[in-house]
Design an enzyme around this catalytic site. Structure first.
Site, PDB file in Angstrom:
ATOM      1  CD  GLU A 104      78.157  40.846  63.385  1.00  0.00           C
ATOM      2  OE1 GLU A 104      78.320  40.143  62.354  1.00  0.00           O
ATOM      3  OE2 GLU A 104      78.550  40.504  64.518  1.00  0.00           O
ATOM      4  CD  GLU A 114      82.772  40.562  66.227  1.00  0.00           C
ATOM      5  OE1 GLU A 114      81.736  40.819  66.860  1.00  0.00           O
ATOM      6  OE2 GLU A 114      83.442  41.420  65.621  1.00  0.00           O
TER       7      GLU A 114
END
Ligand code: NAD
Length: 695
Positions: free
Chosen positions: A126, A106
């Protein structure tokens, strides 16, 4: 020490993430990264910024050491750091090599340009912790690589090599070597040629059939993630990248992330993640304990377990000397190993030459002479103390000094086995689970005299053969089987009281267990438990407590291998079919014992069986057989099919609330004729009274 380094290379500022081992994004790293960015922006000589990691990792994502601690939430948080990079008036180029996952990816997506090493490992994993990427990943990745590719990555958590992103907005360049010089050169070109500051947020997700695709994705994800909310939430979050403005998408993504963070499923998965790491650490064995070299292994017994154990070593290139008593047994064991490999080859998981390479690493033998130079021997002979004693006496005589002597015993006293040798410090239990080439769990049984370096060597070896290892002290059945005995007794008690095997199995499978206890018994073979019960009664000098299980065995019903046990099985099939003959045996048993059957509901089945596990787990913890409650969870999750979304029996008890568990146990213990093991364990009572939890 600062978690990022700052260095000027002419007009380019290089900010290097420097938080070993994998640049986990800690609170300190976030704040020092921001400080260094500000330094670069304030310096009139700096015209561009390069953000780099090292060869091993750009960044592996959130720092697991700060999981669940206030540091994880300390400002500046990751979204703010990414926003600062993205809105930088000077171009930011990320140089990505090694691991680039979760928050690390990210972060890279916040840069204006990216240079990827071809073998960099990119992922947004995640979902494996019951979460979704919460720092813009679900909004920027679809803009970078397209809706379908991004959704697949986010829903699966799969790791993909940098080379896969060639030609997408994720990779401005893909290089084979160090990406740093290429990134510095690219930064220079961006400045010289006045190239635009490309922000992924400004791109539109190109997908003409977006709605239809997302609906299809929702249906297929729902079908494969029944116990877990996160995968569907990932689809929802990614779909925002199509219809919503970027900032609105970011805001909603963050909301969904935080709500997933509070689900019991995510809590369970994060617990499992941390528990498996914790299990590898031994409180009284330092990390730097020198290890013994394990280059050659001996295995004794080529039966059910010995064959599977052997395969673990062949799979990672460690040669094995495999010993049996008779040529016939040896041939049979080798043929089974080959058949397993051939089956993998048929499924395309192995190449034909790999099968041959692995088979070439086994040296079959009938003579202990072949064990002279092995570094470790694992014994998997019959579960009988006299046989084990003979084997260890022989090993003591033939093995070189310093060789580790291990037993795969399921129940026998490891200290008594060690005492048959003159080197008890070298004796350890390595308790594999069936099928040993498949099951992840390894219980490492530490005897009273086991040397710390033997223990450390076996823990390291477990990692080498890709097992999840948990240390257990010596007791009857160690952690897993000792608890299983109480679980089995609870299940048997329900049958006596009025339930049928299919109801008990059904209720526990609905709870999430991979297989109910009676199906599991039929699979493992009921004769094993029968033999153990006979042995225990003989050792204690008492008569065997009558049971339906014994009656099944007396009738020759040992489970799948005899075509019938608790269930019946049609030839060549493994599905359990309810059997009127079993029902007849059960009814006769109740009649003989004067039991009037009562209705048992599914909730009671789960309470009794799972709380029986918890109660014995508490005793195991109090006795120091397990070092931590989470070790017990790791055993049950990896060895006994306990559902991951519940995080193991001890975390489940914490979730239900220990006072609730205590009240139920007291109720069971107060029933007429109740077994004393229903009395709540002292540790459980104490924790419940103090308002504490196991974990
Ligand atoms: P098995 O009967 O399938 O295999 C035992 C093998 O050992 C046989 O091939 C036999 O010929 C050989 N053997 C017996 N005595 C020997 C000797 N003195 N020297 C050389 N070979 C000898 O049994 P198994 O199920 O593989 O169990 C082996 C051990 O593993 C036992 O201690 C058992 O408790 C333990 N274990 C079994 C399981 C399981 O699910 N089957 C799981 C974990 C541990």
């Amino acid at each position: 020490m600062s978690s990022t380094r700052y260095e000027r290379q002419g007009r380019v500022a290089v900010i290097t993430l420097a938080h070993p081992p994998i640049n986990g994004i800690s609170a300190a790293l976030r704040s020092s990264l921001l400080d260094h960015l500000d330094l670069a922006l304030a310096d009139p000589e700096v015209q561009a910024v390069v953000l780099a990691g090292n060869e091993r990792a750009f960044s592996g994502g959130a720092d697991v050491k700060e999981f669940g601690s206030p540091l994880a939430l300390r400002e500046p948080r990751l979204p703010a750091v990414i926003a600062a990079l993205e809105s930088s008036p000077k171009p930011v180029v990320a140089a990505v090599a090694g691991v680039c996952m979760g928050g690390g990816l990210e972060l890279a997506l916040g840069a204006h340009y990216r240079v990827l090493k071809a073998d960099a490992q990119l992922a947004l994993p995640e979902v494996k912790l019951g979460l979704l990427p919460g720092a813009g990943g679900t909004q920027r990745l679809p803009r970078a690589i397209g809706l379908e590719a991004a959704l697949n990555m986010i829903v699966s958590g799969a790791v993909l090599p940098g080379a896969r992103f060639k030609g997408t907005a994720l990779a401005d360049e893909v290089v084979d070597g160090d990406p740093l010089p290429a990134a510095i050169a690219l930064a220079g070109r961006v400045v010289d040629e006045g190239l635009p500051l490309k922000r992924l947020r400004d791109l539109k997700v190109a997908e003409p059939q977006a709605e239809a695709f997302l609906q299809f994705a929702r249906n297929s994800v729902a079908a494969t993630s029944k116990h877990f909310p996160a995968p569907l939430k990932c689809v929802d979050a990614v779909s925002l990248s199509v219809g919503k403005r970027f900032d609105e998408g970011l805001r909603l993504e963050r909301e969904m992330f935080l709500s997933l963070m509070n689900t019991p499923e995510s809590r369970a998965l994060r617990h499992v993640f941390a528990a498996e790491r914790a299990a590898a650490k031994l409180p009284d064995v330092p990390d730097d304990t020198p290890l013994r070299t394990i280059a050659r292994v001996g295995v004794i017994g080529a039966g059910t377990m010995g064959g599977g154990i052997t395969m673990n070593f062949l799979n990672v290139g460690i040669p094995v000397v495999l010993l049996e008593m008779k040529q016939e047994a040896l041939d049979k064991g080798l043929a089974t190993i080959r058949r397993n490999y051939d089956n993998s080859a048929k499924k395309g998981k192995l190449k034909a030459e790999q099968v041959e390479q692995r088979m070439a690493l086994v040296t079959p033998t009938l003579s202990y002479d072949a064990f002279k130079d092995v570094d470790l021997v694992i014994e998997a002979v019959f579960e009988n103390m006299d046989v084990k004693r003979q084997v260890f006496e022989t090993l003591d005589a033939v093995c070189k000094p310093g060789a580790i002597l291990a037993s795969n015993t399921s129940y026998l006293n490891l200290d008594a086995i060690a005492a048959t040798t003159r080197r008890p410090q070298d004796v350890i239990g390595l308790h594999f689970f069936s099928p040993a080439n498949v099951m992840k769990l390894l219980e490492v049984v530490r005897g009273a005299k086991t040397a710390p370096d033997v223990l450390a060597t076996c823990m390291a070896l477990a990692r080498r053969i890709k097992k999840v290892a948990v240390v257990s002290g010596v007791c009857d059945g160690f952690i897993g089987n000792r608890m299983l005995a109480r679980y089995g007794a609870a299940a048997a008690g329900l049958i006596d009281a009025g339930a049928l095997p299919q109801q008990v199995d059904g209720a526990l499978q609905a709870f999430g267990m991979a297989m109910g206890p009676f199906r599991m018994g039929d699979l493992a073979g009921l004769d094993i438990g029968w033999a153990t019960r006979k042995r225990r009664a003989a050792e204690a000098g008492v008569a065997m407590t009558p049971s339906v299980a014994d009656r099944l065995c007396e009738a020759g019903r040992f489970g799948q291998k005899t075509g019938a046990g608790w269930y019946r099985y049609e030839a060549g099939r493994r599905d359990p079919l309810p059997d009127p003959l079993t029902v007849g045996l059960i009814e006769q048993f109740r009649h003989d014992r004067g039991i009037t059957p009562r209705r048992v509901d599914d909730g009671e089945v789960v309470e009794r069986c799972i709380y029986a596990l918890v109660n014995e787990g508490a005793r195991i913890l109090a006795e120091g057989i397990a070092a931590r409650a989470s070790d017990i969870d790791v055993v049950y999750l990896n060895g006994y099919g306990f559902p991951a979304h519940r995080g193991g029996p001890m975390l489940y008890a914490d979730t239900v609330g220990l006072p609730t568990v205590v009240r139920a146990l007291r109720r069971f213990a107060a029933e007429p004729g109740a077994d004393a093991s229903w009395q709540p364990a002292t540790l459980l009572l104490q924790l419940a009274a103090e308002g504490k939890t196991f974990n």
